[in-house]
Design an enzyme around this catalytic site. Sequence first.
Site, PDB file in Angstrom:
ATOM      1  N   HIS A  15     -24.690   0.493   5.559  1.00 54.70           N
ATOM      2  CA  HIS A  15     -25.435  -0.151   4.470  1.00 54.70           C
ATOM      3  C   HIS A  15     -26.367   0.865   3.829  1.00 54.70           C
ATOM      4  O   HIS A  15     -27.002   1.641   4.522  1.00 54.70           O
ATOM      5  CB  HIS A  15     -26.290  -1.312   5.000  1.00 54.70           C
ATOM      6  CG  HIS A  15     -25.471  -2.485   5.416  1.00 54.70           C
ATOM      7  ND1 HIS A  15     -24.854  -2.558   6.640  1.00 54.70           N
ATOM      8  CD2 HIS A  15     -25.168  -3.625   4.763  1.00 54.70           C
ATOM      9  CE1 HIS A  15     -24.190  -3.700   6.719  1.00 54.70           C
ATOM     10  NE2 HIS A  15     -24.365  -4.365   5.596  1.00 54.70           N
ATOM     11  N   LYS A  68     -17.003  -1.442   7.034  1.00 50.52           N
ATOM     12  CA  LYS A  68     -17.772  -2.136   5.988  1.00 50.52           C
ATOM     13  C   LYS A  68     -18.723  -1.131   5.342  1.00 50.52           C
ATOM     14  O   LYS A  68     -19.533  -0.503   6.037  1.00 50.52           O
ATOM     15  CB  LYS A  68     -18.551  -3.302   6.619  1.00 50.52           C
ATOM     16  CG  LYS A  68     -19.352  -4.126   5.635  1.00 50.52           C
ATOM     17  CD  LYS A  68     -20.061  -5.288   6.348  1.00 50.52           C
ATOM     18  CE  LYS A  68     -20.874  -6.109   5.377  1.00 50.52           C
ATOM     19  NZ  LYS A  68     -21.772  -7.058   6.060  1.00 50.52           N
ATOM     20  N   LYS A  83     -24.747  -4.926 -30.029  1.00 53.77           N
ATOM     21  CA  LYS A  83     -23.755  -5.319 -31.044  1.00 53.77           C
ATOM     22  C   LYS A  83     -23.456  -4.234 -32.075  1.00 53.77           C
ATOM     23  O   LYS A  83     -22.377  -4.205 -32.651  1.00 53.77           O
ATOM     24  CB  LYS A  83     -24.215  -6.580 -31.785  1.00 53.77           C
ATOM     25  CG  LYS A  83     -24.108  -7.836 -30.954  1.00 53.77           C
ATOM     26  CD  LYS A  83     -24.482  -9.062 -31.764  1.00 53.77           C
ATOM     27  CE  LYS A  83     -24.612 -10.265 -30.865  1.00 53.77           C
ATOM     28  NZ  LYS A  83     -24.904 -11.503 -31.560  1.00 53.77           N
TER      29      LYS A  83
END
Length: 494
Positions: free
Chosen positions: A120, A147, A292
């Site tokens: 982690h 993991k 945009k």
Amino acid sequence: MKTRICVPVTADTVDQAIVDLKQAEKFTDLVELRIDFIKNIDIGKLEILLKNKTKEVIVTCRPKSLNGNFIGNEKERINLLKKSIELNAEFVDIESDSDNGLIGDIIQNKKNTKIIVSYHNFKETPKLEQLANIYNDIKKLNPDLIKIVTFAGSINDNFEIFKLLKDKNDLISFCMGLRGEISRILAPKYGSCITFASLNEEKVSAPGQIDINEMDNVYNFSLINEETMVIGLIGEHAEHSKSKSIMNPSFKDLKLNFVYLTFKLTTDELPAFMKNFRQFEFAGASVTIPHKLKIIKMIDEIDETAQKIGATNTIVNKNDKLMGYNTDYYGAIEALKEKTPLNNKKALVLGAGGAARAVIYGLKKEGAGITIVNRTKEKAEKLASDFDVKFSEINNMKKLVIDNDIIVNTTSVGMVPNINESIIKEDEFVSGKIVMDIVPIPPNTKLLKIAKSAGCQVISGNRMLLHQAIKQFRLWTGQDPKFKLMESKLKLTL
Ligand code: ATR
């Protein structure tokens, strides 16, 4: 391989953990027992807990040093994991930071249990090369599953994880944090063996964990697979979007293998994101504040309407060519047309930004006469000249209201958090007008409240959102969503 969804149980007493375990088992066949959350966890408590399971479990006991809660010593911690193996837990998770000898010992004596060795990183997502080294180092220990979970400081970190997952069938990998959500949702597309979801919003065991109901109800998680086409909203505050709640049910309804996500990113992150967007062949996007205009330079072509408006809010990936469109104008016009025909009507447009350009383009197309007013007069003047319409000073708002049939607010005045502001004051309204606010949150702005009590018909920004979304949906899929379905899903978000 099908990605499994695992729900962590993070209660601090055995009794509550059993209640949560039973609840989690209703949603999934894999539960993580975070025994480090249980106060004074010991072998006896572990035994009780494991006796109560009816589905598969992962037993995890994270030490304090790795953001866990276990405060006992390493020997006690390892003993709890060994006992879990003896008690036939299906999976045991042990951290890669643990002593290699201890990990080796657990793996050699694992019996029927599968061992997950986990890494982690709560600060960042290392680059692919480093992640690959971490994976290879853990692989040398010969666990059943590896993991690797990192923190996403940027939306672009998710793509490092997607690259890492390629061609591996023993890896659980995703990013934590708000910006890492897409890697949790897209786990089945990119091949993470397991993804984690919380039992509910309060029972989150790691940042960015989505609740299991939302995974299925909002994102249709159980339908996501390698072929799923990815669409999402590109915006700086995209996480507040309602579009995911109306697009995903419509994809499901028409059995279209698409998922709609949110891509929260700043202007600085946009160029790298668009590179990733191409590389990972995402199918399309909605674009919102403040991207945009800037995005136009990063796509291949824009249609005539988007060109005239000067902004694009929709991207479609057509055989690796990114096409830009503008559906805002259509949304605004359709929302207005629900109340009145627009030909020969007189419309007052408040504001002179990108949204105003879309509204003016649409109104003009429908044959309305337009007057623009704006706080900064020069911008109104320029816009009026671009579209060959009138502009006016704001010095007599009441007269402007009287002189027009339709009033459209395109400014951000009244939007959260400034919900007590209105660009037109109470004594400036007269009855009988049609008033639309493009602000979607709150759905009932101060402007609309004042207009309604003055006897005007009002249109919420949500109507515009709904109509423009229908047009976007068509552009991406070539199919028409059910209007009523989208409308009802949008209502649920209000
Ligand atoms: P968008 O692309 O969403 O339209 P924009 O280009 O930033 O956003 O435009 C915002 C519009 O809201 C502008 O017309 C702006 O007026 P100015 O041109 O004078 O900046 C208007 N606006 C924002 N806050 C305002 C306020 N408090 N009062 C009046 N107008 C405001």
